[in-house]
Each structure stands twice: as C-alpha cells, then as structure tokens.
Design a protein around this motif. Structure first.
Motif, PDB file in Angstrom:
ATOM      1  N   SER A  84      49.378 -43.368  68.794  1.00  0.00           N
ATOM      2  CA  SER A  84      50.485 -43.811  69.643  1.00  0.00           C
ATOM      3  C   SER A  84      51.825 -43.606  68.940  1.00  0.00           C
ATOM      4  CB  SER A  84      50.302 -45.285  70.022  1.00  0.00           C
ATOM      5  OG  SER A  84      49.144 -45.458  70.808  1.00  0.00           O
ATOM      6  N   LEU A  85      51.855 -43.837  67.642  1.00  0.00           N
ATOM      7  CA  LEU A  85      53.092 -43.627  66.885  1.00  0.00           C
ATOM      8  C   LEU A  85      53.493 -42.158  66.883  1.00  0.00           C
ATOM      9  CD1 LEU A  85      52.649 -46.025  63.822  1.00  0.00           C
ATOM     10  CD2 LEU A  85      54.408 -46.154  65.593  1.00  0.00           C
ATOM     11  N   ALA A  86      52.530 -41.258  66.763  1.00  0.00           N
ATOM     12  CA  ALA A  86      52.841 -39.824  66.815  1.00  0.00           C
ATOM     13  C   ALA A  86      53.507 -39.485  68.148  1.00  0.00           C
ATOM     14  CB  ALA A  86      51.572 -38.993  66.623  1.00  0.00           C
ATOM     15  N   ASN A  87      52.972 -40.062  69.245  1.00  0.00           N
ATOM     16  CA  ASN A  87      53.576 -39.848  70.573  1.00  0.00           C
ATOM     17  C   ASN A  87      55.009 -40.377  70.613  1.00  0.00           C
ATOM     18  OD1 ASN A  87      51.343 -38.653  71.816  1.00  0.00           O
ATOM     19  ND2 ASN A  87      50.421 -40.623  72.275  1.00  0.00           N
ATOM     20  N   LEU A  88      55.192 -41.584  70.122  1.00  0.00           N
ATOM     21  CA  LEU A  88      56.508 -42.232  70.189  1.00  0.00           C
ATOM     22  C   LEU A  88      57.519 -41.554  69.265  1.00  0.00           C
ATOM     23  CD1 LEU A  88      55.283 -45.922  70.328  1.00  0.00           C
ATOM     24  CD2 LEU A  88      56.553 -44.752  72.124  1.00  0.00           C
ATOM     25  N   TYR A  89      57.079 -41.145  68.090  1.00  0.00           N
ATOM     26  CA  TYR A  89      57.989 -40.436  67.185  1.00  0.00           C
ATOM     27  C   TYR A  89      58.445 -39.122  67.810  1.00  0.00           C
ATOM     28  CZ  TYR A  89      56.616 -43.638  63.395  1.00  0.00           C
ATOM     29  OH  TYR A  89      56.400 -44.744  62.608  1.00  0.00           O
ATOM     30  N   GLY A  90      57.528 -38.433  68.493  1.00  0.00           N
ATOM     31  CA  GLY A  90      57.910 -37.198  69.176  1.00  0.00           C
ATOM     32  C   GLY A  90      58.895 -37.471  70.290  1.00  0.00           C
ATOM     33  N   GLY A  91      58.653 -38.535  71.072  1.00  0.00           N
ATOM     34  CA  GLY A  91      59.534 -38.862  72.188  1.00  0.00           C
ATOM     35  C   GLY A  91      60.908 -39.318  71.759  1.00  0.00           C
ATOM     36  N   THR A  92      61.019 -39.896  70.550  1.00  0.00           N
ATOM     37  CA  THR A  92      62.316 -40.373  70.049  1.00  0.00           C
ATOM     38  C   THR A  92      62.905 -39.431  68.997  1.00  0.00           C
ATOM     39  OG1 THR A  92      61.114 -41.767  68.454  1.00  0.00           O
ATOM     40  CG2 THR A  92      61.819 -42.800  70.515  1.00  0.00           C
ATOM     41  N   GLN A  93      62.312 -38.230  68.856  1.00  0.00           N
ATOM     42  CA  GLN A  93      62.801 -37.173  67.968  1.00  0.00           C
ATOM     43  C   GLN A  93      62.845 -37.601  66.502  1.00  0.00           C
ATOM     44  OE1 GLN A  93      66.268 -35.106  69.392  1.00  0.00           O
ATOM     45  NE2 GLN A  93      65.502 -34.943  71.475  1.00  0.00           N
ATOM     46  N   LYS A  94      61.892 -38.451  66.110  1.00  0.00           N
ATOM     47  CA  LYS A  94      61.728 -38.787  64.681  1.00  0.00           C
ATOM     48  C   LYS A  94      60.682 -37.820  64.124  1.00  0.00           C
ATOM     49  CE  LYS A  94      62.490 -43.719  65.686  1.00  0.00           C
ATOM     50  NZ  LYS A  94      63.772 -44.027  65.195  1.00  0.00           N
ATOM     51  N   TRP A  95      61.120 -36.563  63.935  1.00  0.00           N
ATOM     52  CA  TRP A  95      60.172 -35.484  63.673  1.00  0.00           C
ATOM     53  C   TRP A  95      59.436 -35.650  62.352  1.00  0.00           C
ATOM     54  CZ3 TRP A  95      59.834 -33.944  68.267  1.00  0.00           C
ATOM     55  CH2 TRP A  95      60.957 -33.767  69.070  1.00  0.00           C
ATOM     56  N   ALA A  96      60.151 -36.053  61.300  1.00  0.00           N
ATOM     57  CA  ALA A  96      59.512 -36.186  59.986  1.00  0.00           C
ATOM     58  C   ALA A  96      58.375 -37.212  60.050  1.00  0.00           C
ATOM     59  CB  ALA A  96      60.546 -36.575  58.933  1.00  0.00           C
ATOM     60  N   LYS A  97      58.654 -38.359  60.677  1.00  0.00           N
ATOM     61  CA  LYS A  97      57.614 -39.383  60.827  1.00  0.00           C
ATOM     62  C   LYS A  97      56.486 -38.878  61.724  1.00  0.00           C
ATOM     63  CE  LYS A  97      60.260 -43.615  59.986  1.00  0.00           C
ATOM     64  NZ  LYS A  97      60.620 -44.960  60.505  1.00  0.00           N
ATOM     65  N   GLY A  98      56.862 -38.104  62.744  1.00  0.00           N
ATOM     66  CA  GLY A  98      55.845 -37.568  63.647  1.00  0.00           C
ATOM     67  C   GLY A  98      54.883 -36.642  62.930  1.00  0.00           C
ATOM     68  N   PHE A  99      55.412 -35.744  62.088  1.00  0.00           N
ATOM     69  CA  PHE A  99      54.548 -34.828  61.337  1.00  0.00           C
ATOM     70  C   PHE A  99      53.649 -35.602  60.371  1.00  0.00           C
ATOM     71  CE2 PHE A  99      57.658 -31.431  62.468  1.00  0.00           C
ATOM     72  CZ  PHE A  99      56.745 -30.542  63.014  1.00  0.00           C
ATOM     73  N   LYS A 100      54.204 -36.676  59.787  1.00  0.00           N
ATOM     74  CA  LYS A 100      53.405 -37.486  58.862  1.00  0.00           C
ATOM     75  C   LYS A 100      52.249 -38.155  59.600  1.00  0.00           C
ATOM     76  CE  LYS A 100      53.853 -41.151  55.389  1.00  0.00           C
ATOM     77  NZ  LYS A 100      54.769 -42.114  54.726  1.00  0.00           N
ATOM     78  N   ALA A 101      52.546 -38.713  60.785  1.00  0.00           N
ATOM     79  CA  ALA A 101      51.485 -39.337  61.591  1.00  0.00           C
ATOM     80  C   ALA A 101      50.450 -38.305  62.020  1.00  0.00           C
ATOM     81  CB  ALA A 101      52.101 -40.028  62.809  1.00  0.00           C
ATOM     82  N   LEU A 102      50.937 -37.104  62.392  1.00  0.00           N
ATOM     83  CA  LEU A 102      50.033 -36.036  62.820  1.00  0.00           C
ATOM     84  C   LEU A 102      49.125 -35.598  61.672  1.00  0.00           C
ATOM     85  CD1 LEU A 102      49.922 -34.777  65.649  1.00  0.00           C
ATOM     86  CD2 LEU A 102      51.175 -32.815  64.748  1.00  0.00           C
ATOM     87  N   GLU A 103      49.683 -35.566  60.470  1.00  0.00           N
ATOM     88  CA  GLU A 103      48.891 -35.208  59.292  1.00  0.00           C
ATOM     89  C   GLU A 103      47.792 -36.239  59.048  1.00  0.00           C
ATOM     90  OE1 GLU A 103      49.610 -34.307  54.508  1.00  0.00           O
ATOM     91  OE2 GLU A 103      51.309 -34.686  55.849  1.00  0.00           O
ATOM     92  N   TYR A 104      48.141 -37.519  59.221  1.00  0.00           N
ATOM     93  CA  TYR A 104      47.127 -38.577  59.069  1.00  0.00           C
ATOM     94  C   TYR A 104      46.002 -38.387  60.097  1.00  0.00           C
ATOM     95  CZ  TYR A 104      44.879 -43.136  59.385  1.00  0.00           C
ATOM     96  OH  TYR A 104      43.947 -44.140  59.441  1.00  0.00           O
ATOM     97  N   LEU A 105      46.366 -38.123  61.343  1.00  0.00           N
ATOM     98  CA  LEU A 105      45.371 -37.948  62.410  1.00  0.00           C
ATOM     99  C   LEU A 105      44.456 -36.772  62.109  1.00  0.00           C
ATOM    100  CD1 LEU A 105      47.670 -38.525  65.530  1.00  0.00           C
ATOM    101  CD2 LEU A 105      46.061 -40.147  64.521  1.00  0.00           C
ATOM    102  N   SER A 106      45.049 -35.665  61.665  1.00  0.00           N
ATOM    103  CA  SER A 106      44.255 -34.472  61.354  1.00  0.00           C
ATOM    104  C   SER A 106      43.277 -34.730  60.216  1.00  0.00           C
ATOM    105  CB  SER A 106      45.210 -33.321  61.000  1.00  0.00           C
ATOM    106  OG  SER A 106      44.489 -32.182  60.611  1.00  0.00           O
ATOM    107  N   ASP A 107      43.735 -35.479  59.195  1.00  0.00           N
ATOM    108  CA  ASP A 107      42.883 -35.749  58.025  1.00  0.00           C
ATOM    109  C   ASP A 107      41.762 -36.742  58.325  1.00  0.00           C
ATOM    110  OD1 ASP A 107      44.468 -34.054  56.566  1.00  0.00           O
ATOM    111  OD2 ASP A 107      45.648 -35.642  55.611  1.00  0.00           O
ATOM    112  N   ASN A 108      41.934 -37.575  59.365  1.00  0.00           N
ATOM    113  CA  ASN A 108      40.993 -38.679  59.570  1.00  0.00           C
ATOM    114  C   ASN A 108      40.221 -38.638  60.888  1.00  0.00           C
ATOM    115  OD1 ASN A 108      41.487 -40.793  57.240  1.00  0.00           O
ATOM    116  ND2 ASN A 108      43.515 -40.044  57.839  1.00  0.00           N
TER     117      ASN A 108
END
Length: 552
Positions: A84-108
């Motif tokens: 959900s945070l990855a979605n929200l970071y993308g929607g609010t243009q917090k790209w750095a946090k979004g990529f970090k959340a996406l990396e966590y999702l991919s790894d886990n």
C-alpha cells in the motif's frame, strides 16, 4: 468480545473496503481496537489506513501504513502494508521511497504465505510502474500474471491495467472481444470504478480506431453512471471524450457543454490532460462561432494548461530518474565499501604472509583498486546518462521543454546585462492530428523528427532548439534581431515543406510560425513566450504555413 470473536466482523469490513467504503467504516467503528490482538489487530489497522486513503486523508493514510509496517505481528500483513505504501508513494510522487518499497516487495514476495498478500505485492508494482508511465514495464510485468490462479478481483484489476497499457502503447493489438470478456468476467464484483475504467478504455479504443459512433454511444450510455459514482477524474474523462466526439460531429453547443463540465470546480494551476483538452475544445468552438477574441482567451488557457502538464511530466521524469540514480549510487557505495573492506583484509594478509606470497597480494590489491575505479567510472557514466535523459526529448533528440525553458531564461538574463538582442521562434506542425489519424503514429513520429531536423539545418550551432510538447517546437536565438529571426523562420518553414516524410504516403508537411524577442517585449522570457504564442495563433488563423510577428 474476544479478539477471535471479532474476526468475522473485521473480514466483512475488509471485503467491503473498496466496494462500499462507508459500510466498511461503519463496521470498523463498532470494534474496539484495544480488544484485539495479533493478526486481528493488524487487519484492523490495515483497514483503518486503507479507509483513510479512500476518504482522501492521504498523509494520515501513509502515516498509518508506515506505523503498521513497524508494528505488524504478521509478516503477510506487514508485506501488504508495504504494498500500500508503494502505491501511495507513487501517487504522491515520493519516488525514492516508492523505489525502496518496491525493492522490499521484490525481495520478499516469495516469502509470503497467502495468495492475497502476493496479490497486494503484484498490484503495487503494477500501480507504481503505471504512475511513472513505464508502459512497457506494466505490460511485461502483467503478462505472466494473466494466467495465474488468483482471485477474481485481482485478475480483473490487472487485466484492466494491462488493457490500459496496451491501449496506450499498441492499441491495434486489441479488439472489442477483449473488453467484452473483461466486463463479463468482472461484472459480479460490483466494483463501479473498475467497470467505468473499462468503459473509458473501450471508448478511448473506439476513438483511436476511428469508430466515433461507437464511442459516442458507449459514453452517452454510461455518463450518468460515471457522474453518480462521484469520482471526478473518471467523470471528467467521460465529459472530455464526449466533448471531442461532439466537436467531431460539429455539434458545438454540446461540445461546449461537456468541456465546461470538465472545468467545473477546477483549481486554477492544477491542470490535467482532461482540462487541457477542454480548453482546446472551447477555443475551437469559439472559432466556429466567429468569436476570435474569446477563442484567443481559451487558447491562452489551453497553452497555460498544456505547459503546466508538460512541466509536471518533465519534473516527474527527472525526479524518477534521480531516484533511480540515487538507488544506483547507493548500490555503488555499498560495493565500494565492500571493496575497501577487502583491501583492509588484504593488508592484514600482507603483514602475515611470507615474502614469497607478497607479490600475489599486491596483484590482488591492484585488481581490487581497478574494480573500485571501475565502479566510480560507472557511477559517473550513469550520472551523465541521467543528465542527458533529463534534458533531451527522446523522439527528436533536441531539448525537452523543461531544459529548453530553463536555458532560454538563462540566455535572456545574460543578454539583458549587455543589452544584446534575443529572439524566440515558436512553430507548430499544421494538421498534425490529421496526419496521425490518417497515416498512423509511426508516420506522425517521422514527421516530428523531420521538423526537428529541418530546424537543425537552418539554425546556427549555438542556437537552442527544443520540443515544447506534442507537435510544438521552439528556437531560442542569442544575439539575433527580429529581422534575422524572420529569415531563420522562413528558411525553416521552407525546409519543413520540402521534407519527404514518407515514401509510402504522399502528403506535404507544413508548419506555422510565431516570432517574438527582446526588441518587442523586453527580456522577460514569459513575455517573449506569450507574445510568440499569440503570433503563432495569428499564423494559424491566417491560413497556416506562414510566419507572423506581433508588436506588443
């Protein structure tokens, strides 16, 4: 009630979270959080954070999900919160946090125990790639999921995202049956936004394939449905497409009605593609009425809106690329630290080894130093590539709007200090939409490249050429009078007219030009730009394929 006794109530709220948020909210309010433990409390917190997002409290929703990531007792629920945070970071243009959340999702994602949590992760990735407009990544990511054994809701949502991405990138590979199959399969979900989103994409497909009557019928049939859902971005898209259809039918009053609906309650300065299109429609309607003063007013608003949208997109592109670069640099730093640790270990080994092994250790140190140098070189190379991406239009290989505007302001400021003239040429390809609609976007892209190449041929080495958006271009000329700029524009107009765009199709490419500069309006670039825009509009009204200059 005990925590387990609340389980069924919480699951009911979870099921209704998007289909009926008000009812989900009512159910959640009937539960005392302090009575909950473990996974029941995690689920409660997730629903609470999700409903904050649905009701528009984005900042609090992000805070609630970030807290759940830390406090969740269940790994699957923690994973869903990250999604959900990855979605929200993308929607609010917090790209750095979004990529970090996406990396966590991919790894886990392989560690989750439920299909539902896996779906959360996949959906977050699709939404994030959609937010950064990496259409090809969306298609590639979804393709292997389409045949997976997932829930009906998830299957329908990713199929709609897949259709939307393909509709944007390669609509000719779609057909009506694909849309009908999705609607039939998902109608039992009772998800109105999903249904309307599919209708919208189908109407978009009809317009792209020149089936205007079908688009009109579909949009008219479901317009009230879209309005009643009370999700303005979606209803705006319906009104915007209807305004285009009525304009095509030359039913100008109806085109005006739907365009004005898009602009109702519009916050000035917060433009969208729909509002930009609405201003363009109203300008054309005013021209059809012979009200050229009002047409010019709407055209100025259209230009302002288009400029805002393009600048926003350029800023987003730069921010996304910067976030990617930061991620790369972080990885490089970690790699360098690892190499430094290896060097320290090598030094210890050097002290301990006998003289006969020292040469081997020196070689190892040299290899490690060369590796570290290579990583530094790669980091620098990636930065240079990022710099080029942030400045250059990918299709025409000239400056993009963001860089063109910033550099033009610098040129004007520098020349103002020495009272040296600057001139600005704005030109727009004539009837470009007709070229796209008649010959296809591939030929349209070649036409854009031909126009850019024509400008390169007639311009000096130091002149700045940029694509301002769509079929609109600009040329900034330092130490150039208006008289010389007119000669450059005429040469460019002739060169564009001579260009052979396609061996397969025989048509003439032309462009209309507007010129301004410091001699007319001073050195403020906004004033120069606006004056050239008005001159370009005059060229259009005079019959196109001509050059115009307006005194202030």
């Amino acid at each position: 009630m005990t925590s387990s006794a609340y389980g069924a109530i919480i699951e009911k709220a979870y099921e209704l979270r998007s289909a009926n948020p008000k009812e989900a909210q009512r159910i959640i309010k009937s539960v005392n959080r302090d009575d909950l433990k473990g996974i029941d409390r995690d689920r409660f917190d997730y629903i609470h954070a999700y409903l904050l997002y649905i009701t528009g409290d984005i900042a609090w929703s992000i805070t609630a999900f970030e807290r759940l990531v830390v406090e969740a007792s269940d790994f699957d629920q923690q994973f869903a919160a990250y999604a959900s945070l990855a979605n929200l970071y993308g929607g609010t243009q917090k790209w750095a946090k979004g990529f970090k959340a996406l990396e966590y999702l991919s790894d886990n994602i392989q560690k989750v125990s439920s299909i539902e949590a896996e779906e959360h992760g996949h959906m977050a990735a699709v939404n994030f790639y959609t937010a950064i407009e990496e259409t090809e990544s969306v298609v590639a990511y979804i393709q292997p999921l389409l045949e997976g054994d997932y829930s009906l809701r998830f299957s329908c949502m990713i199929k709609m995202h897949w259709i939307s991405a393909v509709n944007e990138a390669d609509y000719k590979s779609l057909n009506e049956e694909i849309f009908t199959e999705l609607l039939t399969r998902c109608e039992e979900l009772n998800e109105p936004i999903l249904q309307l989103g599919t209708y919208q994409e189908l109407a978009f497909y009809y317009l792209k394939t020149e089936q205007v009557n079908k688009a009109f019928s579909l949009l008219s049939k479901h317009l009230d449905f879209a309005i009643n859902v009370d999700y303005k971005p979606l209803s705006d898209e319906f009104h915007q497409m209807l305004s285009i259809v009525y304009l095509n039918y030359e039913e100008f009053d109806k085109a005006k009605f739907h365009a004005e609906k898009v602009l109702e309650n519009l916050d000035r300065g917060l433009y969208s593609n729909a509002s930009t299109s609405a201003y363009e429609t109203l300008s054309k309607v005013a021209v059809s009425d012979g009200d050229y003063r009002r047409a010019l007013e709407y055209y100025k608003k259209y230009s302002e809106a288009k400029s805002f949208v393009l600048n926003r997109e350029n800023a987003k592109l730069f921010s996304v690329q910067r976030a990617k670069q930061e991620s790369v640099e972080k990885s490089n730093k970690i790699a360098l630290l690892d190499k430094e640790n290896s060097l320290l270990k090598a030094n210890v080994m050097l002290d301990e080894q006998s003289e006969q092994n020292q040469n081997l250790i020196y070689i190892l140190i040299l290899v490690l130093l060369l590796s570290a140098a290579y990583w530094i070189y790669k980091s620098r190379s990636n930065y240079q590539k990022l710099q080029k991406i942030s400045r250059i239009d990918g299709l025409t290989d000239i400056a993009n709007r963001h860089y063109f505007t910033d550099y033009s302001i610098d040129i004007s400021t520098r020349n103002a200090k020495d009272n040296r003239p600057v001139s600005f040429i704005m030109f727009d390809l004539d009837d470009f939409k007709k070229i796209n609609d008649t010959y296809g976007h591939r030929v349209g892209d070649v036409a854009l490249k031909s126009a850019a190449n024509a400008a390169k041929i007639v311009c000096r080495k130091d002149d700045l050429i940029g694509r301002l958006g769509g079929e609109e271009f600009g040329i900034m000329l330092s130490d150039c009078t208006i008289q010389k700029a007119v000669a450059v524009a005429e040469a460019c107009r002739t060169e564009i007219e001579r260009a052979a765009v396609s061996e397969e199709f025989d048509f003439k490419l032309t462009a209309s030009f507007g010129i301004s500069g410091s001699e007319l309006v001073g050195y403020d670039f906004d004033n120069i730009f606006d004056n050239a825009d008005k001159a370009l509009y005059e060229s259009k009204t005079k019959g196109k394929n001509t050059v115009s200059v307006l005194n202030k």
